[in-house]
Structures are given as C-alpha cells and as structure tokens.
Write an enzyme that holds these catalytic residues in place. Sequence first.
Site: not given
Ligand code: PEP
Length: 245
Positions: A9, A11, A93, A95, A163, A169, A207
Amino acid sequence: MTAPLIVGNWKMNGLAADLGEAQAIAAGIIGARARIGLCPAATLISRMAEAVSAAGVAVGGQDCHAEVKGAFTGDVSAEMLQDAGASLVIVGHSERRAGHGETDADVAAKALAAVRAGLEPIICVGETLDQRQAGQALEIVTGQVRGSVPLALADAGFAVAYEPVWAIGTGLTPSLAEIEEVHAAIRAALRQIGGRAVAAPILYGGSVKPDNAREILHAAEVGGALVGGASLKAVDFLKIIAAAG
Ligand code: PEP
C-alpha cells in the site's frame, strides 16, 4: 496450499519517477511463492499496470466510491480503477475510516462495488490501542467483519486485512499469539458467511518489515500481508516476499 497474498500500500506516496521501484519489484518476484499486489495512488495505476502486469504483479486502488459514476467530485469508482488496469482495491483502511468518517456500511458498499467491477477487494479491519487495552479487540474486529463484509460476497473473491490501528506506521506489532487469536476470530466470522468466504485469505498488516515478515507470514491463519512503508522500496518489499517461501 493457497499462495499467500502480499500487497504493498503506497498510500499518498509515489510519482512517475518512483515507477522504477515497482519495476524492480516485478523483476525480483520470479519464482516467488506468493501472489503480489501493489496499490499506488490512483494517478499511477495505469502506468504501473503497464509496467508490472506482464510479470504477474496485480495493481490495485486504495479506495473506491460505491457508485459507478456521477456527481462525486474527487472520487474514483471501482469501474474506473478496473478501466485503468487495476484488479485489486483496498477498502476500509483505518486511515479512511478515521480520516474520512467511513462506517462499516460504507465499507460494505465499496466492497460490493469492487466485486461488481470485477476487482478483488481487500477489506480492512482493526482495533485502536484504547480498544485493545480495554480488552475489546476481538469484539471490535469481528463486529467490523460482520458489518463490512456483505453476505453477497459469499461467492466472490476477496481478502480481509487485519490491521491493528496502533501497529500501522509505528514499528509496533502485536505478539504472534495476538495475531493468531484475532485471525482465528475473523476466520470464525467468515465461516458464518459461508461459500468461498470461509477460505478467504486473511492478511496481517501493521509494521510488517523484512525482519519480522517470516514469523508473521507463517503464523496460523495468516494468508499474506498488507505492507505500507516497507513496500515503497523494492529491496525491502522483496525481502518480505522472500520470507513467504
Ligand atoms: C498500512 O497502512 O496498510 C500499513 C500496514 O502500513 P505500515 O506497513 O507502514 O505499518
């Protein structure tokens, strides 16, 4: 055994100059034991699809509108993503749930739209830190699955991504036991939908890095990964993909 699905992803990152990273990923996945996807910003979908589809990398959107077309300034429909070369789309997601007020019902409508357009939705769910600390993680996540995965998807191809919001992040990850506990609860919720849904891949996201990918990808009921930051650099993303083998 079904090949794991590993999706990057990007973003709100990536310009045309960054397509070289996608090309390097495509060049590096020969022989990989996983299905690979990349979800760039909508502006890059068509050029990325041209660059990586021949190597078998699926390209996806990061969101879609539930309607086919109309007066929705700034939005992109699932049909438009498909037209641009996408075969996947991330919906729900955290976000978008937090920053754009998307509810489970909105996410369910987007997932249905994705399937209508021939895309495979990746439906995201996950608890906040407060919810986990209050002992509500399983209740929140299974509630999101029931609310965001429409029964009409029983015979469609889709994935769920667990998630935890607090792991995205941040460099923090749940323990393997916590990941396995939530994935088992999601699997039980999917069994209630029936059809192909009972075997839908459940990705872990939050992460995932080269150094923790192997243990996460081999945990029970983990059918792949949704990777944010570490998917932006081919060298890191390819190490995560290799960890699935
Ligand atoms: C995400 O935003 O879907 C995600 C998993 O981000 P990160 O791997 O940077 O934690």
